[in-house]
Design a protein around this motif. Structure first.
Motif, PDB file in Angstrom:
ATOM      1  N   PHE A 117     -36.126 142.802   4.832  1.00 48.51           N
ATOM      2  CA  PHE A 117     -35.153 142.698   5.917  1.00 48.51           C
ATOM      3  C   PHE A 117     -33.873 143.429   5.528  1.00 48.51           C
ATOM      4  N   SER A 118     -33.137 143.857   6.543  1.00 53.01           N
ATOM      5  CA  SER A 118     -31.830 144.484   6.339  1.00 53.01           C
ATOM      6  C   SER A 118     -31.012 144.245   7.600  1.00 53.01           C
ATOM      7  N   VAL A 119     -29.816 143.658   7.414  1.00 55.29           N
ATOM      8  CA  VAL A 119     -28.991 143.264   8.568  1.00 55.29           C
ATOM      9  C   VAL A 119     -27.520 143.573   8.285  1.00 55.29           C
ATOM     10  N   SER A 120     -26.747 143.642   9.344  1.00 58.11           N
ATOM     11  CA  SER A 120     -25.291 143.785   9.209  1.00 58.11           C
ATOM     12  C   SER A 120     -24.604 142.765  10.104  1.00 58.11           C
ATOM     13  N   LEU A 121     -23.319 142.597   9.873  1.00 58.82           N
ATOM     14  CA  LEU A 121     -22.596 141.497  10.514  1.00 58.82           C
ATOM     15  C   LEU A 121     -22.447 141.673  12.027  1.00 58.82           C
ATOM     16  N   ALA A 122     -22.010 142.868  12.463  1.00 60.20           N
ATOM     17  CA  ALA A 122     -21.670 143.064  13.875  1.00 60.20           C
ATOM     18  C   ALA A 122     -22.801 143.741  14.633  1.00 60.20           C
ATOM     19  N   ALA A 123     -23.223 143.106  15.730  1.00 62.24           N
ATOM     20  CA  ALA A 123     -24.240 143.709  16.588  1.00 62.24           C
ATOM     21  C   ALA A 123     -23.604 144.616  17.636  1.00 62.24           C
ATOM     22  N   SER A 124     -22.278 144.422  17.870  1.00 57.20           N
ATOM     23  CA  SER A 124     -21.541 145.254  18.828  1.00 57.20           C
ATOM     24  C   SER A 124     -20.048 145.082  18.569  1.00 57.20           C
ATOM     25  N   GLY A 125     -19.261 146.085  18.958  1.00 58.75           N
ATOM     26  CA  GLY A 125     -17.810 146.000  18.811  1.00 58.75           C
ATOM     27  C   GLY A 125     -17.369 145.818  17.378  1.00 58.75           C
ATOM     28  N   GLU A 126     -16.282 145.024  17.200  1.00 52.24           N
ATOM     29  CA  GLU A 126     -15.723 144.739  15.879  1.00 52.24           C
ATOM     30  C   GLU A 126     -15.736 143.241  15.636  1.00 52.24           C
ATOM     31  N   THR A 127     -15.974 142.866  14.387  1.00 56.80           N
ATOM     32  CA  THR A 127     -16.039 141.448  14.034  1.00 56.80           C
ATOM     33  C   THR A 127     -15.173 141.184  12.819  1.00 56.80           C
ATOM     34  N   ASP A 131     -13.802 132.540   6.624  1.00 53.15           N
ATOM     35  CA  ASP A 131     -14.700 131.573   5.984  1.00 53.15           C
ATOM     36  C   ASP A 131     -14.869 130.331   6.841  1.00 53.15           C
ATOM     37  N   SER A 132     -13.832 129.926   7.553  1.00 56.40           N
ATOM     38  CA  SER A 132     -13.919 128.725   8.391  1.00 56.40           C
ATOM     39  C   SER A 132     -14.888 128.919   9.551  1.00 56.40           C
ATOM     40  N   ASP A 133     -15.129 130.200   9.905  1.00 60.48           N
ATOM     41  CA  ASP A 133     -16.058 130.480  11.006  1.00 60.48           C
ATOM     42  C   ASP A 133     -17.476 130.765  10.495  1.00 60.48           C
ATOM     43  N   ALA A 134     -17.609 130.816   9.196  1.00 58.57           N
ATOM     44  CA  ALA A 134     -18.904 131.179   8.598  1.00 58.57           C
ATOM     45  C   ALA A 134     -19.536 130.003   7.866  1.00 58.57           C
ATOM     46  N   SER A 135     -19.250 128.786   8.309  1.00 54.30           N
ATOM     47  CA  SER A 135     -19.793 127.606   7.649  1.00 54.30           C
ATOM     48  C   SER A 135     -21.064 127.142   8.376  1.00 54.30           C
ATOM     49  N   PRO A 136     -22.165 126.906   7.695  1.00 57.64           N
ATOM     50  CA  PRO A 136     -22.274 127.004   6.236  1.00 57.64           C
ATOM     51  C   PRO A 136     -22.639 128.410   5.758  1.00 57.64           C
ATOM     52  N   ASN A 137     -23.198 129.259   6.654  1.00 58.62           N
ATOM     53  CA  ASN A 137     -23.666 130.571   6.217  1.00 58.62           C
ATOM     54  C   ASN A 137     -23.049 131.683   7.060  1.00 58.62           C
ATOM     55  N   VAL A 138     -23.012 132.875   6.459  1.00 58.83           N
ATOM     56  CA  VAL A 138     -22.674 134.073   7.235  1.00 58.83           C
ATOM     57  C   VAL A 138     -23.917 134.451   8.041  1.00 58.83           C
ATOM     58  N   VAL A 139     -23.719 134.584   9.357  1.00 58.27           N
ATOM     59  CA  VAL A 139     -24.838 134.929  10.228  1.00 58.27           C
ATOM     60  C   VAL A 139     -24.709 136.405  10.608  1.00 58.27           C
ATOM     61  N   SER A 229     -11.085 133.504   2.870  1.00 55.99           N
ATOM     62  CA  SER A 229     -11.399 134.932   2.846  1.00 55.99           C
ATOM     63  C   SER A 229     -11.787 135.411   4.244  1.00 55.99           C
ATOM     64  N   GLN A 230     -11.859 136.757   4.364  1.00 50.96           N
ATOM     65  CA  GLN A 230     -12.239 137.349   5.642  1.00 50.96           C
ATOM     66  C   GLN A 230     -12.943 138.675   5.388  1.00 50.96           C
ATOM     67  N   VAL A 231     -13.970 138.954   6.194  1.00 53.50           N
ATOM     68  CA  VAL A 231     -14.680 140.235   6.111  1.00 53.50           C
ATOM     69  C   VAL A 231     -14.679 140.881   7.496  1.00 53.50           C
ATOM     70  N   PHE A 232     -14.860 142.178   7.482  1.00 55.71           N
ATOM     71  CA  PHE A 232     -14.811 142.941   8.726  1.00 55.71           C
ATOM     72  C   PHE A 232     -16.083 143.794   8.848  1.00 55.71           C
ATOM     73  N   ASP A 233     -16.486 144.013  10.115  1.00 53.60           N
ATOM     74  CA  ASP A 233     -17.631 144.892  10.349  1.00 53.60           C
ATOM     75  C   ASP A 233     -17.561 145.448  11.773  1.00 53.60           C
ATOM     76  N   ASN A 234     -18.184 146.592  11.938  1.00 53.18           N
ATOM     77  CA  ASN A 234     -18.410 147.172  13.258  1.00 53.18           C
ATOM     78  C   ASN A 234     -19.750 147.905  13.213  1.00 53.18           C
ATOM     79  N   LEU A 235     -19.988 148.765  14.161  1.00 53.70           N
ATOM     80  CA  LEU A 235     -21.284 149.441  14.206  1.00 53.70           C
ATOM     81  C   LEU A 235     -21.488 150.432  13.065  1.00 53.70           C
ATOM     82  N   ASN A 236     -20.461 150.647  12.235  1.00 58.59           N
ATOM     83  CA  ASN A 236     -20.636 151.476  11.045  1.00 58.59           C
ATOM     84  C   ASN A 236     -21.339 150.713   9.911  1.00 58.59           C
ATOM     85  N   GLY A 237     -21.494 149.414  10.063  1.00 57.95           N
ATOM     86  CA  GLY A 237     -22.253 148.615   9.094  1.00 57.95           C
ATOM     87  C   GLY A 237     -21.599 148.498   7.735  1.00 57.95           C
TER      88      GLY A 237
END
Length: 249
Positions: A117-127, A131-139, A229-237
């Motif tokens: 498998f291989s996945v990235s955070l954002a399926a569209s736009g910017e994300t 950490d408070s929004d990623a409990s318990p896992n990063v989806v 903490s915070q992470v960022f992603d967009n369609l650039n993966g």
């Protein structure tokens, strides 16, 4: 032969006595006796020759018997060798069959299921994910590959379909005014991570890590964020998570 000779001489003696009593001086009788003696000698020679031939025949018979026994022994040895050869061939066939089974089983074990498998955070736009929004896992929402359907895009978890050795890697991107990084966990236990503290010297930070894990069937691997903490992603993966089965056990 001895009895024959004695008998002939006895006959000769009787003839000599009978004839001598009538005409001892008769030359004809003497001549006949001489011829008879010569005949007897010839017969004795032939008897001796016959005895010699009988001896040769007995010797030949003895050799033939010995040869026959030797042939019987060779025949027995050949039969034993044939039996041994049959046993060896049977064992060889059994070994070949066993090796074929091992080969087939090994091949099945080595191949195993197709899992990657291989996945990235954002399926569209910017994300921007805290950490408070990623409990318990990063989806991770964007799916590049999910062969074997072992990654759950709703829960952000990878579940091992078989016992085996697996490879995992991840990457993160965050801006300088936030702590960035992530933690790869196995059944909730921290395995490896990336970490970049907030700074004013650069605009953004990229991190990542990788690991090889042995998993039992049903064990889970997922990603977490560091506290605050915070992470960022967009369609650039920029923020990704990948893994695959190296080989089953």
């Amino acid at each position: 032969m001895a009895h024959t000779t004695l008998f002939l001489f006895a006959v000769l003696g009787c003839l000599s006595l009978g004839l001598g009593s009538k005409r001892r001086g008769d030359s004809g009788v003497i001549e006949e006796l001489s011829e008879l003696k010569s005949l007897i000698k010839d017969m004795e020679a032939k008897v001796n020759e016959t005895d010699a031939k009988n001896g040769d025949l007995k010797a030949l018979e003895k050799r033939l018997n010995a040869t026959e026994k030797e042939l019987e022994k060779v025949k027995t040895d050949v039969q034993l060798l044939k039996k041994e050869n049959e046993d060896i061939m049977a064992k060889l066939n059994d070994t070949v069959e066993e090796l074929e089974k091992i080969k087939q089983n090994g091949s099945k074990t080595t191949e195993g299921p197709k899992v990657a498998f291989s996945v990235s955070l954002a399926a569209s736009g910017e994300t921007y994910l805290k950490d408070s929004d990623a409990s318990p896992n990063v989806v991770y929402k964007r799916i590049f590959t999910n062969a074997g359907k072992a990654y759950d895009s709703k829960k952000g978890t990878f579940t091992a379909p078989v016992k085996g050795i697996y490879f995992f890697s991840f990457s993160t991107f965050g801006y300088n005014n936030f702590l960035s990084g992530a933690i790869l966990t196995k059944n909730g236990e921290y395995m490896v991570s990336s970490y970049d503290a907030p700074s004013t010297g650069d605009v953004g930070d990229t991190g990542g890590n990788s690991v090889i894990l042995q998993l039992e069937k049903g064990e889970q691997v997922s990603m977490k964020l560091w506290e605050k903490s915070q992470v960022f992603d967009n369609l650039n993966g920029h923020t990704t998570f990948s893994g695959f089965l190296l080989f089953p056990l």
